[in-house]
Scaffold this motif. Structure first.
Motif, PDB file in Angstrom:
ATOM      1  N   SER A  10      -0.996  -8.821  -4.044  1.00 53.10           N
ATOM      2  CA  SER A  10       0.337  -9.107  -4.563  1.00 53.10           C
ATOM      3  C   SER A  10       1.028 -10.206  -3.780  1.00 53.10           C
ATOM      4  CB  SER A  10       1.192  -7.831  -4.536  1.00 53.10           C
ATOM      5  OG  SER A  10       0.612  -6.845  -5.369  1.00 53.10           O
ATOM      6  N   ASN A  11       0.660 -10.387  -2.509  1.00 42.39           N
ATOM      7  CA  ASN A  11       1.245 -11.439  -1.678  1.00 42.39           C
ATOM      8  C   ASN A  11       0.312 -12.633  -1.516  1.00 42.39           C
ATOM      9  OD1 ASN A  11       3.872 -10.495  -0.871  1.00 42.39           O
ATOM     10  ND2 ASN A  11       2.845  -8.942   0.358  1.00 42.39           N
ATOM     11  N   THR A  12      -0.950 -12.361  -1.187  1.00 38.96           N
ATOM     12  CA  THR A  12      -1.875 -13.431  -0.851  1.00 38.96           C
ATOM     13  C   THR A  12      -3.192 -13.290  -1.601  1.00 38.96           C
ATOM     14  OG1 THR A  12      -2.827 -12.199   1.003  1.00 38.96           O
ATOM     15  CG2 THR A  12      -0.946 -13.623   1.498  1.00 38.96           C
ATOM     16  N   GLU A  35      -0.857 -18.048   0.348  1.00 39.75           N
ATOM     17  CA  GLU A  35       0.304 -17.267  -0.083  1.00 39.75           C
ATOM     18  C   GLU A  35       0.567 -17.566  -1.555  1.00 39.75           C
ATOM     19  OE1 GLU A  35       2.384 -15.165   1.456  1.00 39.75           O
ATOM     20  OE2 GLU A  35       1.683 -15.274   3.533  1.00 39.75           O
ATOM     21  N   ARG A  37       2.105 -14.695  -3.798  1.00 33.89           N
ATOM     22  CA  ARG A  37       3.211 -13.805  -4.175  1.00 33.89           C
ATOM     23  C   ARG A  37       3.226 -13.528  -5.674  1.00 33.89           C
ATOM     24  NH1 ARG A  37       8.330 -15.656  -0.403  1.00 33.89           N
ATOM     25  NH2 ARG A  37       7.125 -16.127   1.465  1.00 33.89           N
ATOM     26  N   GLN A  40       5.967 -11.550  -7.363  1.00 36.18           N
ATOM     27  CA  GLN A  40       7.267 -12.175  -7.602  1.00 36.18           C
ATOM     28  C   GLN A  40       7.193 -13.255  -8.681  1.00 36.18           C
ATOM     29  OE1 GLN A  40       9.282 -13.235  -3.889  1.00 36.18           O
ATOM     30  NE2 GLN A  40       8.063 -11.719  -2.793  1.00 36.18           N
ATOM     31  N   GLY A 138       2.005  -5.670  -1.035  1.00 33.77           N
ATOM     32  CA  GLY A 138       3.074  -6.397  -1.694  1.00 33.77           C
ATOM     33  C   GLY A 138       3.594  -5.681  -2.921  1.00 33.77           C
ATOM     34  N   GLY A 162       6.925  -6.644  -1.470  1.00 30.55           N
ATOM     35  CA  GLY A 162       7.283  -7.773  -2.309  1.00 30.55           C
ATOM     36  C   GLY A 162       7.968  -7.344  -3.582  1.00 30.55           C
ATOM     37  N   THR A 212       2.539  -5.553   6.796  1.00 30.91           N
ATOM     38  CA  THR A 212       3.886  -5.019   6.995  1.00 30.91           C
ATOM     39  C   THR A 212       3.935  -4.100   8.207  1.00 30.91           C
ATOM     40  OG1 THR A 212       4.510  -5.201   4.659  1.00 30.91           O
ATOM     41  CG2 THR A 212       5.693  -3.579   5.988  1.00 30.91           C
ATOM     42  N   ARG A 265       6.442 -13.784   5.098  1.00 35.32           N
ATOM     43  CA  ARG A 265       6.681 -12.337   4.959  1.00 35.32           C
ATOM     44  C   ARG A 265       8.073 -11.911   5.424  1.00 35.32           C
ATOM     45  NH1 ARG A 265       2.029  -9.199   3.975  1.00 35.32           N
ATOM     46  NH2 ARG A 265       0.402 -10.587   3.220  1.00 35.32           N
ATOM     47  N   GLN A 268      10.385 -10.045   3.068  1.00 36.50           N
ATOM     48  CA  GLN A 268       9.956  -8.714   2.626  1.00 36.50           C
ATOM     49  C   GLN A 268      10.049  -7.649   3.720  1.00 36.50           C
ATOM     50  OE1 GLN A 268       6.021  -8.788   0.967  1.00 36.50           O
ATOM     51  NE2 GLN A 268       6.330 -10.747  -0.051  1.00 36.50           N
TER      52      GLN A 268
END
Length: 310
Positions: A10-12, A35, A37, A40, A138, A162, A212, A265, A268
Motif C-alpha cells: 500500500s505504501n511501496t 514509494e 502510496r 492514497q 499502509g 496510509g 511503522t 512515512r 502516516q
C-alpha cells in the motif's frame, strides 16, 4: 538459488533479492524500493486511478530490470491490501500482466497474517512459545497468534497507517477532533477481534513487524537500523502512549526530523501510533519486540518449504 520477492504494498513497491536454499536462512543480496502510496491513489469509487496504474506499471518494470541485473532466477510477485481492495483490482492486474508480463498474486488479509507469523516464528524459534504478532501496513493491520508455524488465529483489519491518514487526518497538523474520532474508530475495530485471540490464553512473546513499528520503536529509544539485524529492539506501551500526543502536536515536517523517520512515512506516523497504542492496550501488551523479518521473508520461507516437499 537467487530469488526475488516483488511486494506491491500500500505504501511501496519493494523488490527483495535473496540467496536462498531449503534449510538455510535467506541471505539478502539486493533491495530496490519505490514509494508509490497506492492506498492514497484511490478515487471516490475506490478504484486506483489511471495515473496510479501507470505509475504502478512503470515501477514494476523498473523492479523487473533490477531483478534481471541481479541475476534473479525466480520472481515471486504479490500484492496486498491496496490492490486487493481496489474496486478495479481485476483491471489493474490485467494491465500489469499485459504490459509487464508479471502475474501478481493477490494475498488475502489472512494470508498476509499467516505468512508474517511464519517469518516471526522462524526468526524467534520454538523457544519463544506462544507468539502474538502485530503488523501495521499502509492499508491494513494484521494480527496472528499461535504456538506452531501456522497460527491458531489470524485477522486482518482495514487499519493501515496510509489508509487512516488519507481518510481521517486531512489536516497538518492533525485536528484534535479528527484524532479523537480516529482513536474511537481504531479501538472499536480492534476490540471486536480481541475475543477471538484471548480464548487461546496469554502469549509468551509479543512481536511486531513493519516500518511503522520500527519507526515508533526508534523514536522511543530503540537502536538504529544501522546497528544491525541482531540488536534487540523493544517498544514499551508507556513510551508509546507518551509519544502519541507529541506526534499529534507536530507537523509532518517536524515528524520527519525525528530519528529514524523517513520523509515518505512522516505523514502516516501519527495514525500508525494510534493503531499501535490501541492494539497494545486492548491486547494488554506492556512490551513488544521488533522482528526484522516480515511478510516478504514469509513468502520466501513458504516457497522454500514447498520446494522441499515437491
Amino acid at each position: 538459488m537467487r530469488l526475488g520477492v516483488l511486494d506491491v504494498g500500500s505504501n511501496t513497491v519493494h523488490l527483495l533479492v535473496v540467496d536462498a536454499h531449503p534449510g538455510a536462512r535467506p541471505l539478502p543480496a539486493h533491495s530496490h524500493k519505490a514509494e508509490l502510496r497506492l492506498a492514497q491513489l484511490l478515487d471516490e469509487s475506490g478504484a486506483i486511478d489511471s495515473v496510479g496504474v501507470d505509475k504502478l506499471i512503470a515501477v514494476v518494470q523498473e523492479a523487473l530490470e533490477a531483478a534481471e541485473d541481479k541475476g534473479v532466477e525466480d520472481l515471486l510477485p504479490f500484492a496486498t491490501s491496496a490492490v486487493r481492495e481496489a474496486s478495479n483490482a481485476d483491471d489493474v492486474l490485467a494491465r500489469v500482466r499485459a504490459e509487464t508480463g508479471v502475474e501478481l498474486q493477490v494475498l488475502t488479509g489472512a494470508e498476509e497474517a499467516r505468512l508474517t507469523f511464519l517469518a516471526a516464528r522462524r526468526w524467534f524459534g520454538w523457544s519463544a512459545g506462544k507468539l502474538l504478532v502485530l503488523d501495521i501496513g499502509g492499508g491494513s493491520l494484521e494480527i496472528a497468534y499461535g504456538i506452531d508455524e501456522e497460527p491458531d488465529a489470524a485477522a486482518s483489519l482495514p487499519l493501515g497507517a496510509g489508509r487512516l491518514t488519507a481518510g481521517w487526518l486531512p489536516n497538518d497538523p492533525a485536528d484534535p477532533a479528527d484524532i479523537r474520532a480516529l482513536r474511537r474508530h481504531v479501538r472499536a475495530q480492534i476490540a471486536r477481534t480481541v475475543g477471538e485471540f484471548s480464548r487461546f490464553g496469554a502469549p509468551d512473546h509479543v512481536v511486531a513487524t513493519s516500518k511503522t513499528f520500527r519507526q515508533l520503536a526508534r523514536i522511543a529509544g530503540a537502536a538504529r537500523s544501522a546497528d544491525g539485524l541482531y540488536v534487540q529492539r523493544e517498544l514499551k506501551r508507556r513510551s508509546l502512549e507518551d509519544w502519541v500526543p507529541r506526534l499529534a502536536a507536530m507537523t509532518t515536517a517536524e515528524r520527519a526530523e525525528l530519528p529514524g523517520v523517513s520523509d515518505g512515512r512522516a505523514n502516516q506516523l501519527l495514525a500508525g501510533a494510534i493503531v499501535a497504542a490501541g492494539a497494545m492496550d486492548l491486547f494488554a501488551v506492556e512490551t513488544l519486540e521488533i522482528c526484522p523479518w516480515a511478510l516478504r521473508e514469509g513468502v520466501i520461507l513458504r516457497t522454500l518449504d514447498q520446494m522441499t516437499t515437491s
